[in-house]
Design a protein around this motif. Sequence first.
Motif, short mmCIF file in Angstrom:
data_model
loop_
_atom_site.label_atom_id
_atom_site.label_comp_id
_atom_site.label_asym_id
_atom_site.label_seq_id
_atom_site.Cartn_x
_atom_site.Cartn_y
_atom_site.Cartn_z
N TYR A 57 1.24 -3.57 0.62
CA TYR A 57 1.82 -2.83 -0.51
C TYR A 57 1.39 -3.46 -1.83
CZ TYR A 57 5.25 -0.85 -3.70
OH TYR A 57 5.86 -0.21 -4.76
N ILE A 58 1.42 -4.79 -1.89
CA ILE A 58 1.04 -5.49 -3.12
C ILE A 58 -0.40 -5.18 -3.49
CG2 ILE A 58 0.60 -7.78 -4.10
CD1 ILE A 58 3.11 -8.74 -2.62
N ALA A 59 -1.29 -5.19 -2.50
CA ALA A 59 -2.70 -4.89 -2.75
C ALA A 59 -2.87 -3.48 -3.31
CB ALA A 59 -3.51 -5.05 -1.47
N LYS A 60 -2.11 -2.55 -2.76
CA LYS A 60 -2.19 -1.15 -3.21
C LYS A 60 -1.71 -1.02 -4.65
CE LYS A 60 -0.51 3.49 -2.09
NZ LYS A 60 0.37 4.29 -1.17
N GLU A 61 -0.61 -1.71 -4.98
CA GLU A 61 -0.03 -1.60 -6.32
C GLU A 61 -0.88 -2.27 -7.38
OE1 GLU A 61 3.45 -0.40 -7.57
OE2 GLU A 61 2.55 0.94 -6.08
N ALA A 71 -0.14 -15.15 -5.67
CA ALA A 71 -1.47 -15.59 -6.13
C ALA A 71 -2.39 -15.88 -4.96
CB ALA A 71 -1.34 -16.83 -7.00
N ALA A 72 -1.83 -16.01 -3.77
CA ALA A 72 -2.65 -16.26 -2.58
C ALA A 72 -3.22 -14.97 -1.99
CB ALA A 72 -1.82 -16.98 -1.51
N ILE A 73 -2.82 -13.83 -2.55
CA ILE A 73 -3.27 -12.53 -2.04
C ILE A 73 -4.58 -12.14 -2.74
CG2 ILE A 73 -2.66 -10.08 -1.82
CD1 ILE A 73 0.30 -10.99 -1.90
N PRO A 74 -5.64 -11.89 -1.98
CA PRO A 74 -6.96 -11.61 -2.58
C PRO A 74 -6.94 -10.51 -3.63
CG PRO A 74 -7.18 -11.92 -0.22
CD PRO A 74 -5.71 -11.92 -0.49
N ALA A 75 -6.18 -9.45 -3.41
CA ALA A 75 -6.16 -8.33 -4.36
C ALA A 75 -5.58 -8.74 -5.71
CB ALA A 75 -5.37 -7.16 -3.78
N VAL A 76 -4.63 -9.64 -5.69
CA VAL A 76 -4.02 -10.13 -6.93
C VAL A 76 -5.05 -10.94 -7.72
CG1 VAL A 76 -2.24 -11.60 -7.94
CG2 VAL A 76 -1.69 -10.12 -5.99
N ARG A 94 -3.29 -22.52 0.63
CA ARG A 94 -3.59 -21.09 0.70
C ARG A 94 -5.07 -20.88 1.04
NH1 ARG A 94 -2.70 -20.37 -5.78
NH2 ARG A 94 -4.82 -20.81 -6.46
N GLU A 95 -5.35 -19.78 1.69
CA GLU A 95 -6.71 -19.51 2.15
C GLU A 95 -7.64 -19.16 1.00
OE1 GLU A 95 -6.93 -16.70 5.29
OE2 GLU A 95 -5.47 -17.72 6.55
#
Length: 222
Positions: free
Chosen positions: A56-60, A102-107, A186-187
């Motif tokens: 959901y975060i990536a989509k937003e 911040a660990a999410i690639p899309a962010v 984080r990755e």
Amino acid sequence: MNYSIAIDGPAGAGKSTIAKAIAKEMGFLYVDTGAMYRAIALYFLRKGVDASDTEYIAKECSGLRVRLDYDEEGRQQVLLNDENVTPYIRTEEVGKMASRTAAIPAVRAALLDLQRDMAATSNVLMDGRDIGTNVLPNASLKIYLTASSLVRARRRYEELKEKGVSCELAQIERDIVDRDRQDMSREIAPLRQAEDAVLVDSSDMSIEEVVSTVIAEFNKIL
């Protein structure tokens, strides 16, 4: 030719305070990347989204607009979808959420181009977790600013007490240690010292001493 200074380090090391002081003295544009991540974290907190809902975060993220502006006194303001969210992004809750999102690639992708564009057009001083290792790998100067977890906790404790916020030093230190673990494990673009970064431990240094040290390191490359 544009110059860039990258300051990385763990939470509470004083990166923003030091970076602002150096940028002002040197006439560089200060870019607080952590504030940009906090703005995105605030957005999802307001919507009640859990950081584990990465899909959901990536989509937003594709519809979010984060930009930096400066007021009449030259102070950086963070705008989220044209709302000035600067007064709302410095809470502990937002900081913890920012560490996770911040660990999410899309962010990270949503902010990376903006940060690099700033460095391409101005002399910048940028602080964060992965500036020297990822955002500006060719920065003119890289600094890894750190301090012991206890010193960082004491600084945060005093800051919160001045604001009238009830807090416990031991809990703040535990939170800082947890934050370090999250940021370093984080990755995507984990917190680490770049091989060519200058290590500055501010545990026993004043703000003025750290500022002088960084400026002296910059002068060495001129």
